[in-house]
Design an enzyme around this catalytic site. Structure first.
Site, short mmCIF file in Angstrom:
data_model
loop_
_atom_site.label_atom_id
_atom_site.label_comp_id
_atom_site.label_asym_id
_atom_site.label_seq_id
_atom_site.Cartn_x
_atom_site.Cartn_y
_atom_site.Cartn_z
N HIS A 1 -2.84 32.51 -30.88
CA HIS A 1 -3.71 32.56 -32.06
C HIS A 1 -4.68 31.37 -32.08
O HIS A 1 -5.14 30.96 -33.14
CB HIS A 1 -2.89 32.64 -33.36
CG HIS A 1 -2.25 34.00 -33.54
ND1 HIS A 1 -2.78 34.97 -34.34
CD2 HIS A 1 -1.15 34.54 -32.97
CE1 HIS A 1 -2.01 36.06 -34.28
NE2 HIS A 1 -1.02 35.82 -33.44
N SER B 1 -4.86 60.69 -19.77
CA SER B 1 -3.90 59.68 -19.35
C SER B 1 -2.58 60.36 -19.05
O SER B 1 -2.26 61.40 -19.64
CB SER B 1 -3.74 58.66 -20.48
OG SER B 1 -2.44 58.13 -20.48
N ASP C 1 -7.16 38.08 -23.95
CA ASP C 1 -6.54 39.12 -23.12
C ASP C 1 -7.55 39.68 -22.11
O ASP C 1 -7.23 39.90 -20.94
CB ASP C 1 -5.99 40.25 -23.99
CG ASP C 1 -5.04 39.73 -25.05
OD1 ASP C 1 -4.56 38.59 -24.91
OD2 ASP C 1 -4.77 40.47 -26.01
N TYR D 1 -1.91 40.37 -38.32
CA TYR D 1 -2.81 39.66 -37.42
C TYR D 1 -4.11 39.28 -38.16
O TYR D 1 -4.54 38.12 -38.12
CB TYR D 1 -3.11 40.54 -36.20
CG TYR D 1 -3.93 39.85 -35.14
CD1 TYR D 1 -3.31 39.27 -34.03
CD2 TYR D 1 -5.32 39.76 -35.23
CE1 TYR D 1 -4.05 38.63 -33.05
CE2 TYR D 1 -6.07 39.13 -34.27
CZ TYR D 1 -5.44 38.57 -33.17
OH TYR D 1 -6.18 37.93 -32.21
C1 GLA Z 1 -3.39 39.25 -29.24
C2 GLA Z 1 -4.91 39.21 -29.24
C3 GLA Z 1 -5.43 37.92 -28.59
C4 GLA Z 1 -4.75 36.70 -29.17
C5 GLA Z 1 -3.25 36.88 -29.22
C6 GLA Z 1 -2.56 35.75 -29.93
O1 GLA Z 1 -2.92 39.36 -27.94
O2 GLA Z 1 -5.43 40.32 -28.55
O3 GLA Z 1 -6.82 37.86 -28.73
O4 GLA Z 1 -5.28 36.37 -30.43
O5 GLA Z 1 -2.87 38.09 -29.86
O6 GLA Z 1 -2.66 34.59 -29.20
#
Ligand code: GLA
Length: 395
Positions: free
Chosen positions: A38, A71, A185, A237
């Site tokens: 985060h 898929s 990610d 989130y």
């Molecule tokens: C998810 C989100 C990322 C990041 C993480 C927490 O994976 O896709 O962008 O914020 O949570 O670190």
């Protein structure tokens, strides 16, 4: 599913859709975040690595201006005219099957990023197969985005570098899927390297390769998938993100990245307790990423255990994104001798990671499984991961 079978499964599915044999395939990996949770949407630091689990896309062109995706998880193809993507995602995205928003979203954001008119590119069929566990916090979504972005960029002759393709993936996740995630990610899936992690500054997008040296030190990274599913398009989130923005505004900075640990006493006097604890997590976590990178470079992977544990405690107590299963996984792994352990990814479910001596993989896995049984939790899935290469066209 083993790697070669996953690529072949994508080709087989494409063949049933189009009759085309042995179509070219692209693939992109899931990721584990070693530390830095985060922090990405706070312009901070992260240290993820790509894993050996990958999503493969087999691709064929078509001459009717449609994009069709299927898929192995859901073989009913979803098809849309490329020229309709913009209107669909702006006004009617609920009409698209949820999983298909990822690849179709990438097609939409890729064309936008490249400034290419949808009526000028060829139609395509994309068939996916993946062995990245879904909903486990290992970025199955970034893997499908990375595979799609790489495949379509090459098929359409769009020349964007890996960082730009990561931004395309993130835009799809934010604007087409509606999950307000950061860039970590997608950067991990595009930039991954064998045996190394990616130290990323999420403000500048400067990325440095940091050797992990797990193999040389006789260590393994064990993933403990709790099986508790989560989604970042809903709920917690986004709330955490809003708290961080509030904290930054109160402190008069553009992002929490601009604060250091020495600003925390002042922050405590200026905001409510919950916002303060959210801020404290991000500020201390940024420092832990920097400390981890230094420890890896100067000492080696044996030296990062306490930082991993401190990260987990901060997420559990300050950011409040852990769940009992993740806490149990971390505690049981540490009690059984892990060097360090923490939940990984966005939280509210998903997986924990534990850094363990190779000789202890079996005993620590069974200790965690026993601890889950004692608590009445469903059995976790455990496996080791190795730092792997980012998105590419398969040979
Ligand atoms: C998810 C989100 C990322 C990041 C993480 C927490 O994976 O896709 O962008 O914020 O949570 O670190």
């Amino acid at each position: 599913m083993p790697e070669t079978n996953t690529a072949a499964a994508a080709q087989t599915l494409l063949k049933t859709l189009t009759g085309i044999e042995a179509a070219p395939t692209w693939s992109a990996p899931g990721r584990v975040n070693l530390i830095g949770e985060h922090t990405d949407y706070n312009d901070g630091f992260v240290l993820p690595f790509a894993i050996q689990h990958r999503t493969h896309a087999a691709v064929a062109t078509r001459n009717d201006g449609l994009i069709r995706v299927a898929s192995t998880f859901d073989e009913r193809p979803v098809e849309v005219a490329l020229t309709q993507l913009n209107e669909l995602f702006r006004h009617r995205r609920e009409e698209i099957a949820e999983w298909a928003r990822y690849p179709l979203g990438v097609a939409w954001t890729l064309l936008k990023a490249a400034g290419v008119d949808a009526s000028t590119v060829t139609g395509v069929d994309l068939a996916f197969s993946s062995n990245v566990p879904v909903g486990a916090g290992l970025s199955s979504s970034a893997a499908i985005e990375g595979a799609t972005a790489s495949a379509l960029a090459e098929t359409w002759g769009i020349n964007l570098d890996r960082v730009a393709l990561a931004q395309v993936g993130r835009a799809a996740e934010n604007d087409a899927v509606g999950a307000p995630t950061g860039i970590m990610d997608q950067m991990a899936t595009m930039l991954g390297r064998t045996d190394a992690a990616i130290f990323l500054d999420c403000r500048t997008l400067d990325a440095a390769v940091v050797d992990l040296g797990f193999a040389g030190a006789g260590l393994e990274l064990l993933v403990i998938d709790t099986g508790v599913k989560h989604s970042h398009a809903t709920g917690g989130y986004g709330e955490r993100r809003t708290s961080c923005e509030r904290g930054a505004a109160v402190m008069g900075v553009a992002a929490l990245r601009d604060l250091t640990v020495s600003d925390l006493p002042r922050a405590k006097t200026l905001m409510d307790d919950i916002t303060f604890r959210r801020v404290r997590h991000v500020v201390t976590e940024n420092q832990r990423v920097l400390d981890t990178v230094r420890a890896l470079r100067e000492v080696g992977p044996d030296a990062i255990g306490e930082l991993l544990v401190a990260s987990h405690v901060s997420m559990r107590d300050d950011f409040e994104i852990s769940v009992p299963e993740l806490d149990r996984a971390v505690d049981a792994a540490l009690a059984a001798g892990a060097i360090g352990a923490r939940m990984t990814g966005g939280g509210f479910g998903g997986a924990a990671i534990a850094l363990v001596a190779r000789a202890d993989v079996e005993t620590i896995s069974s200790a965690v499984t026993d601890a889950f049984a004692e608590a009445g939790f469903a059995a976790p899935t455990t496996f080791t991961v190795s730092p792997s290469a980012g998105a590419n066209k398969n040979p």
